[in-house]
Design a protein around this motif. Sequence first.
Motif, PDB file in Angstrom:
ATOM      1  N   LYS A   1      -4.576   2.834   8.896  1.00  0.00           N
ATOM      2  CA  LYS A   1      -3.151   2.685   8.591  1.00  0.00           C
ATOM      3  C   LYS A   1      -2.633   3.870   7.779  1.00  0.00           C
ATOM      4  O   LYS A   1      -1.540   3.824   7.227  1.00  0.00           O
TER       5      LYS A   1
ATOM      6  N   GLU B   1     -13.327   4.536   0.135  1.00  0.00           N
ATOM      7  CA  GLU B   1     -13.663   3.466   1.086  1.00  0.00           C
ATOM      8  C   GLU B   1     -13.970   4.056   2.455  1.00  0.00           C
ATOM      9  O   GLU B   1     -14.980   3.726   3.085  1.00  0.00           O
ATOM     10  N   TYR B   2     -13.142   4.974   2.916  1.00  0.00           N
ATOM     11  CA  TYR B   2     -13.372   5.613   4.226  1.00  0.00           C
ATOM     12  C   TYR B   2     -14.729   6.305   4.240  1.00  0.00           C
ATOM     13  O   TYR B   2     -15.502   6.186   5.186  1.00  0.00           O
TER      14      TYR B   2
ATOM     15  N   SER C   1      -6.241  -4.446  -4.143  1.00  0.00           N
ATOM     16  CA  SER C   1      -7.396  -4.202  -3.278  1.00  0.00           C
ATOM     17  C   SER C   1      -8.280  -5.425  -3.184  1.00  0.00           C
ATOM     18  O   SER C   1      -8.443  -6.168  -4.144  1.00  0.00           O
TER      19      SER C   1
ATOM     20  N   ARG D   1     -12.902   9.229  12.224  1.00  0.00           N
ATOM     21  CA  ARG D   1     -12.064   8.179  12.819  1.00  0.00           C
ATOM     22  C   ARG D   1     -11.176   8.780  13.908  1.00  0.00           C
ATOM     23  O   ARG D   1     -11.046   8.240  15.007  1.00  0.00           O
TER      24      ARG D   1
ATOM     25  N   ASN E   1       0.847  -1.198   0.000  1.00  0.00           N
ATOM     26  CA  ASN E   1       0.000   0.000   0.000  1.00  0.00           C
ATOM     27  C   ASN E   1       0.880   1.243   0.000  1.00  0.00           C
ATOM     28  O   ASN E   1       0.710   2.141   0.811  1.00  0.00           O
TER      29      ASN E   1
ATOM     30  N   THR F   1      -3.959   5.399   4.937  1.00  0.00           N
ATOM     31  CA  THR F   1      -4.239   5.601   3.501  1.00  0.00           C
ATOM     32  C   THR F   1      -5.237   6.734   3.283  1.00  0.00           C
ATOM     33  O   THR F   1      -5.145   7.475   2.313  1.00  0.00           O
TER      34      THR F   1
ATOM     35  N   LYS G   1      -5.075   3.481  -6.116  1.00  0.00           N
ATOM     36  CA  LYS G   1      -5.390   2.664  -4.938  1.00  0.00           C
ATOM     37  C   LYS G   1      -5.619   3.563  -3.725  1.00  0.00           C
ATOM     38  O   LYS G   1      -6.527   3.313  -2.919  1.00  0.00           O
TER      39      LYS G   1
HETATM   40  C1  6PG Z   1      -8.144  -2.867   0.307  1.00  0.00           C
HETATM   41  C2  6PG Z   1      -8.132  -2.140   1.633  1.00  0.00           C
HETATM   42  C3  6PG Z   1      -6.797  -2.270   2.342  1.00  0.00           C
HETATM   43  C4  6PG Z   1      -6.706  -1.289   3.494  1.00  0.00           C
HETATM   44  C5  6PG Z   1      -6.700  -1.987   4.813  1.00  0.00           C
HETATM   45  C6  6PG Z   1      -6.553  -0.982   5.971  1.00  0.00           C
HETATM   46  O1  6PG Z   1      -8.321  -2.177  -0.714  1.00  0.00           O
HETATM   47  O2  6PG Z   1      -8.007  -4.088   0.346  1.00  0.00           O
HETATM   48  O3  6PG Z   1      -8.368  -0.749   1.346  1.00  0.00           O
HETATM   49  O4  6PG Z   1      -5.749  -2.002   1.424  1.00  0.00           O
HETATM   50  O5  6PG Z   1      -5.522  -0.609   3.463  1.00  0.00           O
HETATM   51  O6  6PG Z   1      -7.888  -2.677   4.895  1.00  0.00           O
HETATM   52  O7  6PG Z   1      -7.204   0.194   5.676  1.00  0.00           O
HETATM   53  P1  6PG Z   1      -7.201   1.404   6.761  1.00  0.00           P
HETATM   54  O8  6PG Z   1      -6.355   0.944   7.927  1.00  0.00           O
HETATM   55  O9  6PG Z   1      -6.594   2.580   6.083  1.00  0.00           O
HETATM   56  O10 6PG Z   1      -8.625   1.580   7.150  1.00  0.00           O
END
Ligand code: 6PG
Length: 449
Positions: A254, A186-187, A126, A281, A100, A256, A179
Motif C-alpha cells: 500500500k 517490516e518490509y 500498528s 516486491r 497510515n 508505506t 510508523k
Molecule cells: C501494521 C502494518 C499495517 C500495514 C498493512 C499493509 O503496522 O499494522 O504495517 O499498517 O500498512 O499491513 O502494509 P503494506 O501494504 O505496505 O505491506
Amino acid sequence: MLKEIGLIGLGVMGKNIALNLSDNGVIIKAFNNSEKKLNDIKKEFKNDFIPFDNLEQFVENLENPKTILLMVPSGQATKEVIEKLVSLLGEDGTIIDGGNSFYLDSIENGEYLKKNSINFIGMGVSGGEDGARNGPALMVGSEASIETSLFNTLKNIAAKAEVECLGIYQGPGTGHFIKMVHNGIEYAEMQSIAEMYLILKKLNKTNKEISNFFASQSENNNSSYLIEITSKILQKKDGDEFVIDQIKPIAQNKGTGRLTIQTSLDLDVSIPSISAAYDARLQSNNQYITKTSMESIDENISDKNLSDALYFSRVCSMIQGLELITKFSESENHEISIVEVLENWRGGCIIRSDLLLDLKKEFSENNSFYSLDNIFNNLQQNRAAISKVLQITTKNNIPTPVLSASFNWFNNLTSVDNPSNLIQAQRDFFGRHKVQKVDSSADINIDWD
Ligand code: 6PG
C-alpha cells in the motif's frame, strides 16, 4: 479516561480500535454515510455505540472538548474529512488521525488545524486487525501536550510489554514518521524471512520442516512476530495441499515502504535492506520475464548457520530504520529517544520481537549512533554465517536481495577498504569536483594530465 470519542472510519482498523476503546469504557459516537453499516457494526458492541449518518448532528452531539478519531484512508480522504470537520468542530476540539498517513501530510494537517485553533494528533497504529482490537502499538505525534484523559485512554488500549506500547513524540507528523519507518523495517524483515524460506525450499526441505525451522528460532534468541506467523503459515493446509503452495508469488503493497525509501533519499540515509525489500516486491510483479524454475540444490548448511544469517539481516534492517529516525530527529530538532521507540515497538506492532530488547540495552548505554560496539561486534560474529549462506545462494543463482544488501551494508560500514577514493578521483577528473588527500582536509583539484 475519555468519557466518549467521535469516530469516523469503520473499516477493519476503525471498527476494531473502537471495540477496544469501548471495552475500556469509552462511549463510541460513530459517523458513517451508511445507516446499514452503522447498524450492522452496532450489533458487535456490548457497550454504548451511538450511530450518526449526519455529520453535523454527529459533531453537534459530541460533548466539549470534542475529540474525534479518524480511521480513514490516508491522503486526500483524510484531508477532505479534516476540512469538513473544521467548520463544524469549533475551537479547542481535537482530531486524531489514526490512519497510515504520510508524515508530511500530518505536519500539513496539523498546521492547518492549528490555524483554526483545533488540536491535531497524528497517531500511527500498528498491529493489524488483532492489534487494533486487543492492543496496538501506538505512535503518537503532537505539537501540544496530550490531554491527561486522552493519554490515559491511549495507555489503556495500547499493547503491554515491559511498559505500555505507547510512544508520545514531539511534532504532529512524528508519530506517523515512526510508523512509516516501522513499516520499512517490516518490509525488510518479511523479505529476509522469505529469502530464508526460498533457500530452505531449494535445499529440498518440506513445508513442515521449514515451519519447524522458523518455530525453532525462539531457541536461538531470534524469534519475532513475523517469524512466528511464518511458521504457522507454512503449516496451513487446504485438504492435502499446503495453502502456501497455492498462493501466487506476487507481493503487493500500500506504499508505506515506498514512502520510507523516498524519505531516506530526502534525508540522505542509506537503508539498502529496506530498499531491496521494496524492489523485491516490485520485481515479483514483473510478469513479462519468463521465469525458469530453479532446480533444488545439493548443499550442506546447518540450521544454526541459516538462523545466524537471518538474525544478521534483521539487525541490519533495524539499525538502518533507527538511523533514519535519528536523522529525522536531528533535522527537526525533535530529540526522539531511540530507547522510547524500541519500547514503543516491544508489543502490539508487526515488528515486535526480543531483538528490540537487545537493541534497547545497547542504545540505553550509548547515545551516539555508531558507538554501538556490542551490536557491531555481534554482527561481526554473525558475518561468517551470512557469508556462507551467500556463497551458496550466489553459486546456485538463488536471489537473496535483502540478505545481500544487509551483508554489503555492514561490510561497507565496517571496512576501511572502501573504493570511494576512486569515485572522488573520477569526479575530479571529469567535473573538477576536488578531492581531499588522506593527510589533509583541504579540498584540492588534481592535475590529471
Ligand atoms: C501494521 C502494518 C499495517 C500495514 C498493512 C499493509 O503496522 O499494522 O504495517 O499498517 O500498512 O499491513 O502494509 P503494506 O501494504 O505496505 O505491506
